[in-house]
Scaffold this active site. Sequence first.
Site, PDB file in Angstrom:
ATOM      1  N   HIS A 132       0.652  -1.229   0.049  1.00  0.00           N
ATOM      2  CA  HIS A 132      -0.129  -0.083  -0.118  1.00  0.00           C
ATOM      3  C   HIS A 132       0.841   1.139   0.007  1.00  0.00           C
ATOM      4  O   HIS A 132       0.433   2.391  -0.142  1.00  0.00           O
ATOM      5  CB  HIS A 132      -0.831  -0.031   1.181  1.00  0.00           C
ATOM      6  CG  HIS A 132      -0.264   0.560   2.412  1.00  0.00           C
ATOM      7  ND1 HIS A 132       0.585  -0.458   3.087  1.00  0.00           N
ATOM      8  CD2 HIS A 132      -0.202   1.569   3.283  1.00  0.00           C
ATOM      9  CE1 HIS A 132       1.006   0.166   4.375  1.00  0.00           C
ATOM     10  NE2 HIS A 132       0.495   1.479   4.354  1.00  0.00           N
TER      11      HIS A 132
HETATM   12  N1  UDP Z   1      -4.328  -5.037   8.724  1.00  0.00           N
HETATM   13  C1  UDP Z   1      -5.516  -5.460   8.896  1.00  0.00           C
HETATM   14  N2  UDP Z   1      -6.185  -5.907   7.842  1.00  0.00           N
HETATM   15  C2  UDP Z   1      -5.564  -6.003   6.544  1.00  0.00           C
HETATM   16  C3  UDP Z   1      -4.033  -5.309   6.447  1.00  0.00           C
HETATM   17  C4  UDP Z   1      -3.407  -4.986   7.551  1.00  0.00           C
HETATM   18  O1  UDP Z   1      -6.157  -5.355   9.922  1.00  0.00           O
HETATM   19  O2  UDP Z   1      -6.213  -6.382   5.420  1.00  0.00           O
HETATM   20  C5  UDP Z   1      -3.700  -4.548  10.056  1.00  0.00           C
HETATM   21  C6  UDP Z   1      -2.296  -5.411  10.157  1.00  0.00           C
HETATM   22  O3  UDP Z   1      -2.316  -6.326  10.948  1.00  0.00           O
HETATM   23  C7  UDP Z   1      -1.478  -4.193  11.032  1.00  0.00           C
HETATM   24  C8  UDP Z   1      -2.009  -2.797  10.551  1.00  0.00           C
HETATM   25  O4  UDP Z   1      -3.302  -3.374   9.602  1.00  0.00           O
HETATM   26  O5  UDP Z   1      -1.830  -4.262  12.244  1.00  0.00           O
HETATM   27  C9  UDP Z   1      -1.014  -2.177   9.589  1.00  0.00           C
HETATM   28  O6  UDP Z   1      -1.382  -1.221   8.892  1.00  0.00           O
HETATM   29  P1  UDP Z   1      -0.880  -0.813   7.414  1.00  0.00           P
HETATM   30  O7  UDP Z   1      -0.254  -1.775   6.598  1.00  0.00           O
HETATM   31  O8  UDP Z   1      -2.206   0.076   6.829  1.00  0.00           O
HETATM   32  O9  UDP Z   1       0.048   0.550   7.751  1.00  0.00           O
HETATM   33  P2  UDP Z   1       1.633   0.785   8.344  1.00  0.00           P
HETATM   34  O10 UDP Z   1       1.650  -0.232   9.394  1.00  0.00           O
HETATM   35  O11 UDP Z   1       2.356   0.626   7.206  1.00  0.00           O
HETATM   36  O12 UDP Z   1       1.569   2.345   8.636  1.00  0.00           O
END
Ligand code: UDP
Length: 369
Positions: free
Chosen positions: A213
């Site tokens: 993403h």
């Molecule tokens: N997550 C979720 N469903 C999904 C993909 C990710 O619940 O389909 C959760 C994942 O387990 C983690 C969090 O979202 O706890 C991560 O968010 P994201 O990847 O959007 O953002 P980042 O961590 O890169 O800021």
Amino acid sequence: MPPKKIVTIIGARPQFIKASVVSAALAASDRLTEIVVHTGQHFDANMSDVFFAELGMAPPAYHCDIHGGGHGEMTGRMLTAIEQVLSTEKPDAVMVYGDTNSTLAGALAAIKLHVPVAHVEAGMRSFNMASPEEINRILTDRVARWLFTPNEGAGAHLRREGMAPDHIHMVGDVMFDVALHHGARVGPHDGTLGKLTREHGVQPGAYCLATIHRAENTDNPARLGAIVEALIHVAKDLPVVLPLHPRTRGVLAQQGKLQALAQAVVLLEPLAYLAMVQLEKHAAVIATDSGGVQKEAFFYRVPCVTLRDETEWTELVDAGWNRLAPPVDAASVRKSLFDSLGSTGAAIAPYGDGDATSRIVQQLSSDLN
Ligand code: UDP
């Protein structure tokens, strides 16, 4: 004495997850009270509402409904909306999480009104100033009064940047608290993974879970193309499950890449948290550009391949749990994924003791009262 008031600004999926445990602890405190503001940055039901329901959070007191547009426009509109809320609520502190535009807008709105800022997950650095997250982190840390760091490296970055040592609090990672709380709740055979086994033959312990993403991948057709090609190749030998972020889905559809991908891998809508944890916990390998997912892979001791040029969670790479695979060509990504199968890393415990939440609430409680 009446409890001191914290306004929490959240807007993106990982922030709902992190805030869920802190909000529960604040609700249990008689010295602090919390008002939650949802900026609207993530607004689809499966990117937002599902987390409030599943993680037992009360609906936000304010919903600003701001999403889309350029970074400047989005951040600016959030700044205006949050300033209005803060002028009405007159909180004693504002709490922000992580590294999104909602984080920066919350921090800026607060400091301009002389309201002290608490930053959860402070001090993380990827040293890539081309990434919007790095800009948001650095600027938020610069104005924060409480820098709640998830690991030792984060504190070192902040000290090097000249932050006051007594503003830095190594509390551990709230995501570790969440994982300890929820991770034990999921087994391999029911729910989403059970359905994938029945409908697609995806067996526990024998698939690759992928998430994509980040703008550096979605906004760069060559990098996104390399990731898609790699996943299609991997899927010939190892099932690939890909819960697709709405932004990535949009770009892939626009570029005409969605159909070929859907024929090779199991494409899913974004998952609720427990379903995601279940798929993480039972994967053979995780391929991701997410910050949170890199850590969760480690919490569940699953090898991780990070589809980026660098990561702010360097301790996992150093310990061998995570390997960087810059998506410059499909073959190298595919190789990293297969190389990491069955691998483990050194025994490390960099993210605290699973009590980051209570440390944060204790610190705020004693400093504000
Ligand atoms: N997550 C979720 N469903 C999904 C993909 C990710 O619940 O389909 C959760 C994942 O387990 C983690 C969090 O979202 O706890 C991560 O968010 P994201 O990847 O959007 O953002 P980042 O961590 O890169 O800021």
